[in-house]
Scaffold this motif. Structure first.
Motif, PDB file in Angstrom:
ATOM      1  N   ASP A 232       7.743   9.928   4.213  1.00 42.22           N
ATOM      2  CA  ASP A 232       6.394   9.523   3.843  1.00 42.22           C
ATOM      3  C   ASP A 232       6.046   8.130   4.351  1.00 42.22           C
ATOM      4  OD1 ASP A 232       5.856  11.917   2.452  1.00 42.22           O
ATOM      5  OD2 ASP A 232       6.854  11.151   0.657  1.00 42.22           O
ATOM      6  N   ARG A 263      -4.525   4.355   0.463  1.00 43.34           N
ATOM      7  CA  ARG A 263      -4.827   5.547  -0.330  1.00 43.34           C
ATOM      8  C   ARG A 263      -6.309   5.899  -0.286  1.00 43.34           C
ATOM      9  NH1 ARG A 263      -3.043   3.718  -5.036  1.00 43.34           N
ATOM     10  NH2 ARG A 263      -0.879   4.107  -4.431  1.00 43.34           N
ATOM     11  N   ASP A 366       5.114   3.314   2.210  1.00 41.26           N
ATOM     12  CA  ASP A 366       5.069   4.700   1.762  1.00 41.26           C
ATOM     13  C   ASP A 366       4.024   4.760   0.651  1.00 41.26           C
ATOM     14  OD1 ASP A 366       6.321   3.709  -0.519  1.00 41.26           O
ATOM     15  OD2 ASP A 366       8.188   4.828  -0.220  1.00 41.26           O
ATOM     16  N   HIS A 367       4.128   5.715  -0.248  1.00 42.51           N
ATOM     17  CA  HIS A 367       3.088   5.863  -1.261  1.00 42.51           C
ATOM     18  C   HIS A 367       3.160   4.804  -2.361  1.00 42.51           C
ATOM     19  CE1 HIS A 367       1.883   9.466   0.686  1.00 42.51           C
ATOM     20  NE2 HIS A 367       2.973  10.150   0.375  1.00 42.51           N
ATOM     21  N   THR A 368       4.262   4.060  -2.427  1.00 43.13           N
ATOM     22  CA  THR A 368       4.421   3.102  -3.527  1.00 43.13           C
ATOM     23  C   THR A 368       4.855   1.710  -3.086  1.00 43.13           C
ATOM     24  OG1 THR A 368       6.722   3.789  -3.889  1.00 43.13           O
ATOM     25  CG2 THR A 368       5.014   4.944  -5.150  1.00 43.13           C
TER      26      THR A 368
END
Length: 379
Positions: A232, A263, A366-368
């Motif tokens: 990711d 996002r 990544d997403h975090t």
């Protein structure tokens, strides 16, 4: 007493990282200190490396570091950087990223037993060494052997001086292909505007496909996400609308949730152009750390009683952070992924353009989490 100090001095995970913000001042200090250079760095790996110094100094100097780098917690074992995730990944048999930290202290300055106890809680190492040419070659050979020749020269001769007392060195190599290889046939020269007075022709990679994209009106900038082939991981590129506005943009970004910016982008047809080049970012961080208020460790003092066996005048001569990355058609890793279209072969309705033809910022996320940050300013 010092053993107890080391056990109680532990540092927990950097709390602000939960919001994926760059509000601690480290990002701003680095990008401002190296505003005219192409750079890439890992803020978390810099924090992790600075533990070598933090636990070796007494209250005044350690408080400067604690405040600037936001160390907090109760146990050394609690500290595991978010960036560790990327070092645990592998692409087939090759690691996605490698990191190696060494702390070199002048040969005749013996380190204390208590400090060596701390070393057992870290992945890096501290050792006594002579600051001569032979040992410089040995150190550079070590980094080349451990990380691969692609890391290049890690320690410059100008940093490794005969009168040096201590150098902290961290090097990172990022090794991963893009999710979709840029078509080599669509790499061709474009003009890159370095400044109002200077323009250069550079090779530019091109791809037209669906990317997450957005015009960031409040930042007077645009952004695009280019995904990597694993974990990711993505590169977020943010370009100011005006060629001269990168510094102002980065000041705004330093207080923002970077992952949230990514996002909020929207998948759409985008024609992307990115410079093709190898980025070898070798940063001596003393100026940036001094901007953050970490000053006394770079001056001779007797405040290193936890680090040294005998309390004597001592200083840190440099904190070095080196990152290697390649902006190439396939990225770096193997195998080569599916090849993209390259240049536009037909007309899209409402196609967007992201052409990195003047200075821009970038992040590997990544997403975090944010793993790396940097900017491209000149060629």
């Amino acid at each position: 007493m010092y053993v107890l100090l080391l056990l109680l001095l532990g540092i927990s995970r950097y709390k602000a990282q939960k919001n994926v913000q760059l509000t601690d001042g480290l990002y701003a200090a680095i990008v401002n200190s190296f505003s005219n250079r192409n750079i890439m760095f890992s803020a978390e790996m810099i924090r992790s490396s600075m533990l070598f110094i933090y636990v070796g100094v007494e209250e005044g100097e350690s408080e400067q570091i604690r405040k600037a780098l936001h160390y907090q917690g109760t146990h050394l074992s609690d500290y595991k950087p978010e960036a560790q995730k990327i070092f645990d990944m592998s692409a087939q048999t090759a690691p996605v990223a490698k990191s190696l930290t060494r702390f070199y202290v002048r040969q005749n300055l013996k380190m204390s037993t208590e400090y060596r106890v701390f070393m057992r809680h870290t992945e890096g190492r501290a050792r006594n060494i002579a600051f001569n040419r032979e040992k410089l070659n040995e150190v550079n050979t070590l980094y080349s052997h451990e990380m691969g020749e692609h890391i290049g020269q890690v320690v410059k001769e100008s940093w490794w001086k005969p009168n040096s007392q201590a150098l902290l060195i961290n090097a990172v190599f990022f090794n991963l292909s893009w999710e979709r290889t840029f078509n080599p046939e669509a790499t061709y020269p474009r003009e890159f505007r370095v400044s109002a007075a200077r323009k250069v022709m550079i090779p530019m990679m091109h791809e037209d496909s669906k990317f997450a994209f957005g015009n960031l009106a409040t930042l007077k900038a645009s952004a695009v996400l280019v995904p990597f082939s694993q974990g990711d991981l993505q590169m977020l590129l943010i370009k100011p609308d005006q060629p001269h506005a990168l510094a102002q943009l980065q000041m705004k970004l330093s207080g923002m949730d970077i992952v949230s910016v990514a996002r909020n982008l929207t998948m759409m047809d985008v024609f992307v152009g990115i410079p093709k080049f190898k980025l070898h970012s070798d940063l001596e961080l003393t100026p940036a750390l001094e901007k953050m208020g970490i000053k006394d460790i770079f001056k001779p003092s007797k405040s290193f009683s936890t680090l040294l066996h005998r309390n004597t005048n001592f200083r840190i001569d440099g904190v070095i952070h080196v990152v290697s990355f390649e902006f190439q058609e396939q990225g770096i890793g193997t195998p080569i992924t599916d090849v993209g279209n390259g240049s536009l072969t037909h007309t899209f309705n409402g196609v967007k353009y992201f052409l990195a033809t003047h200075p821009f910022a970038f992040y590997i996320i990544d997403h975090t989490s944010i793993f790396f940050a940097g900017h491209v300013t000149s060629f």
